[in-house]
Design a protein around this motif. Structure first.
Motif, PDB file in Angstrom:
ATOM      1  N   LYS A  10     -56.115  26.861  -1.689  1.00 12.61           N
ATOM      2  CA  LYS A  10     -55.418  25.902  -2.548  1.00 12.61           C
ATOM      3  C   LYS A  10     -55.505  26.313  -4.015  1.00 12.61           C
ATOM      4  O   LYS A  10     -54.498  26.330  -4.732  1.00 12.61           O
ATOM      5  N   ALA A  11     -56.695  26.685  -4.463  1.00 14.66           N
ATOM      6  CA  ALA A  11     -56.874  27.080  -5.865  1.00 14.66           C
ATOM      7  C   ALA A  11     -56.172  28.408  -6.159  1.00 14.66           C
ATOM      8  O   ALA A  11     -55.547  28.580  -7.206  1.00 14.66           O
ATOM      9  N   ARG A  12     -56.256  29.341  -5.225  1.00 14.94           N
ATOM     10  CA  ARG A  12     -55.607  30.645  -5.392  1.00 14.94           C
ATOM     11  C   ARG A  12     -54.099  30.478  -5.505  1.00 14.94           C
ATOM     12  O   ARG A  12     -53.456  31.055  -6.387  1.00 14.94           O
ATOM     13  N   TRP A  13     -53.522  29.663  -4.636  1.00 13.79           N
ATOM     14  CA  TRP A  13     -52.085  29.409  -4.691  1.00 13.79           C
ATOM     15  C   TRP A  13     -51.693  28.749  -6.006  1.00 13.79           C
ATOM     16  O   TRP A  13     -50.662  29.070  -6.582  1.00 13.79           O
ATOM     17  N   SER A  14     -52.501  27.813  -6.476  1.00 12.11           N
ATOM     18  CA  SER A  14     -52.133  27.105  -7.708  1.00 12.11           C
ATOM     19  C   SER A  14     -52.145  28.036  -8.917  1.00 12.11           C
ATOM     20  O   SER A  14     -51.442  27.787  -9.887  1.00 12.11           O
ATOM     21  N   LYS A  15     -52.928  29.117  -8.854  1.00 13.83           N
ATOM     22  CA  LYS A  15     -52.955  30.107  -9.936  1.00 13.83           C
ATOM     23  C   LYS A  15     -52.003  31.265  -9.685  1.00 13.83           C
ATOM     24  O   LYS A  15     -51.824  32.124 -10.541  1.00 13.83           O
ATOM     25  N   GLY A  16     -51.399  31.309  -8.502  1.00 17.09           N
ATOM     26  CA  GLY A  16     -50.469  32.382  -8.168  1.00 17.09           C
ATOM     27  C   GLY A  16     -51.159  33.721  -7.940  1.00 17.09           C
ATOM     28  O   GLY A  16     -50.592  34.779  -8.202  1.00 17.09           O
ATOM     29  N   ILE A  17     -52.384  33.685  -7.432  1.00 15.86           N
ATOM     30  CA  ILE A  17     -53.163  34.892  -7.188  1.00 15.86           C
ATOM     31  C   ILE A  17     -53.064  35.259  -5.709  1.00 15.86           C
ATOM     32  O   ILE A  17     -53.213  34.408  -4.840  1.00 15.86           O
ATOM     33  N   THR A  18     -52.826  36.531  -5.444  1.00 16.27           N
ATOM     34  CA  THR A  18     -52.735  36.984  -4.055  1.00 16.27           C
ATOM     35  C   THR A  18     -54.106  37.461  -3.554  1.00 16.27           C
ATOM     36  O   THR A  18     -54.990  37.791  -4.349  1.00 16.27           O
ATOM     37  N   ILE A  19     -54.231  37.513  -2.246  1.00 17.33           N
ATOM     38  CA  ILE A  19     -55.450  38.050  -1.643  1.00 17.33           C
ATOM     39  C   ILE A  19     -55.618  39.512  -2.052  1.00 17.33           C
ATOM     40  O   ILE A  19     -56.724  39.959  -2.347  1.00 17.33           O
ATOM     41  N   ARG A  20     -54.527  40.225  -2.113  1.00 14.33           N
ATOM     42  CA  ARG A  20     -54.587  41.631  -2.527  1.00 14.33           C
ATOM     43  C   ARG A  20     -55.142  41.775  -3.941  1.00 14.33           C
ATOM     44  O   ARG A  20     -55.951  42.668  -4.205  1.00 14.33           O
ATOM     45  N   GLU A  21     -54.717  40.909  -4.848  1.00 15.47           N
ATOM     46  CA  GLU A  21     -55.226  40.963  -6.228  1.00 15.47           C
ATOM     47  C   GLU A  21     -56.730  40.710  -6.272  1.00 15.47           C
ATOM     48  O   GLU A  21     -57.462  41.395  -6.996  1.00 15.47           O
ATOM     49  N   ILE A  22     -57.175  39.721  -5.509  1.00 10.24           N
ATOM     50  CA  ILE A  22     -58.615  39.446  -5.468  1.00 10.24           C
ATOM     51  C   ILE A  22     -59.348  40.659  -4.905  1.00 10.24           C
ATOM     52  O   ILE A  22     -60.367  41.089  -5.445  1.00 10.24           O
ATOM     53  N   SER A  23     -58.824  41.219  -3.849  1.00 10.37           N
ATOM     54  CA  SER A  23     -59.454  42.366  -3.201  1.00 10.37           C
ATOM     55  C   SER A  23     -59.571  43.548  -4.161  1.00 10.37           C
ATOM     56  O   SER A  23     -60.638  44.153  -4.296  1.00 10.37           O
ATOM     57  N   GLU A  24     -58.480  43.884  -4.819  1.00 17.85           N
ATOM     58  CA  GLU A  24     -58.475  45.035  -5.713  1.00 17.85           C
ATOM     59  C   GLU A  24     -59.370  44.830  -6.934  1.00 17.85           C
ATOM     60  O   GLU A  24     -60.037  45.761  -7.374  1.00 17.85           O
TER      61      GLU A  24
END
Length: 75
Positions: A10-24
């Motif tokens: 929910k928080a990731r979506w609200s900031k527009g952050i992808t799983i890939r961005e977090i991973s990298e």
């Protein structure tokens, strides 16, 4: 009470952050993040810290102690 995974998503979506961005940016494996979000896989403290540090999502929010999603304390 929502799970850590559902709060992260929910928080990731609200900031527009992808799983890939977090991973990298954090060095975490994408599958670990996906497992945490979708399957409720238990996570180590250092994994949650890396996610909080990169995204600015409050650790208290992820753990269900607060409804404030974002915090500067992780940065």
């Amino acid at each position: 009470m929502q799970s850590i995974g559902s709060r992260l998503r929910k928080a990731r979506w609200s900031k527009g952050i992808t799983i890939r961005e977090i991973s990298e940016s954090s060095g975490l494996n994408k599958n670990s993040i996906i497992g945490l979000e979708l399957k409720g896989v238990n996570s180590r403290v250092d994994t949650l810290w890396k996610i909080c540090k990169y995204t600015g999502i409050s650790a208290d929010y992820l753990l269900g102690f607060s409804e404030n999603m974002f915090s500067d304390s992780c940065k």
